[in-house]
Design a protein around this motif. Sequence first.
Motif, mmCIF file in Angstrom:
data_model
loop_
_atom_site.group_PDB
_atom_site.id
_atom_site.type_symbol
_atom_site.label_atom_id
_atom_site.label_comp_id
_atom_site.label_asym_id
_atom_site.label_seq_id
_atom_site.Cartn_x
_atom_site.Cartn_y
_atom_site.Cartn_z
ATOM 1 N N GLU A 1 0.835 -1.212 0.000
ATOM 2 C CA GLU A 1 0.000 0.000 0.000
ATOM 3 C C GLU A 1 0.863 1.252 0.000
ATOM 4 N N THR B 1 0.984 4.057 -3.028
ATOM 5 C CA THR B 1 0.692 5.460 -2.727
ATOM 6 C C THR B 1 1.872 6.362 -3.085
ATOM 7 N N PRO C 1 -3.022 11.245 -6.921
ATOM 8 C CA PRO C 1 -3.029 10.642 -5.572
ATOM 9 C C PRO C 1 -4.426 10.441 -4.999
ATOM 10 N N LYS D 1 -6.008 6.899 -3.937
ATOM 11 C CA LYS D 1 -6.438 6.665 -2.554
ATOM 12 C C LYS D 1 -7.785 5.968 -2.521
ATOM 13 N N TYR E 1 -6.188 2.704 -1.010
ATOM 14 C CA TYR E 1 -6.138 2.771 0.451
ATOM 15 C C TYR E 1 -7.457 2.370 1.100
#
Length: 216
Positions: free
Chosen positions: A98, A102, A118, A122, A126
């Motif tokens: 992860e 990222t 980003p 996400k 994420y």
Amino acid sequence: MKAHIGYDEMLKMMAEFASGYLDPAWKKIKAGESHELPTDGMFSDIFYGFTEIGGALEAVALIEELLGLSPPRSKRVDKDNYIKFLVGSYLQEMYILEQRLTAYAKKLARLYRKPSLPGAVKRVVYEPLEGLINTRGAHVHQRRFSDERLDSVSTLALFRRVGHELGEDLEFEYKLAQLHWKKRVRENNQTTRRIVDQYCAILEGVICKDGQVAFP
């Protein structure tokens, strides 16, 4: 309508990108000539950043395979410690994956001037992996991760070490824990691979031009 690419396709494109860039440099090195280019740093960010993601994927796949195999026969490797090590390593590698996904997105956002990247990553990466990431964080900062099955294996392993009759069920409990974690990791890895495929589809619109990875 053109289908979006996944990880395997992006991996092939990265290999072609790297071979096209490195082959001339390698020939110059063999000829004793200077091979440094102004784009070397950018190439490293693009290519090696992606291969680090691949390394984390290979690590979680390896742990899945190890969970399906019998533990080492050496008396110096305790069954309970071995399976706990594999599970802890898996959670750690998922966290690393992860983090690399990222960080790579942030790096590409700067290189290709795509500030929205980003945020898109996400949502794809994420948020679906948040449960696993939080599990890893808790077990690192509070105590080594365990669950009811792993605790049962540890308890019976303790009885086995002191020669108590309750230790006779160690192999049975180990097999139950092994089957549980093999299934759980396999399902997690399948989900993770789908997430990485979506991630690569997002990257395609940022770093690819005419079906090839390209410099900004």
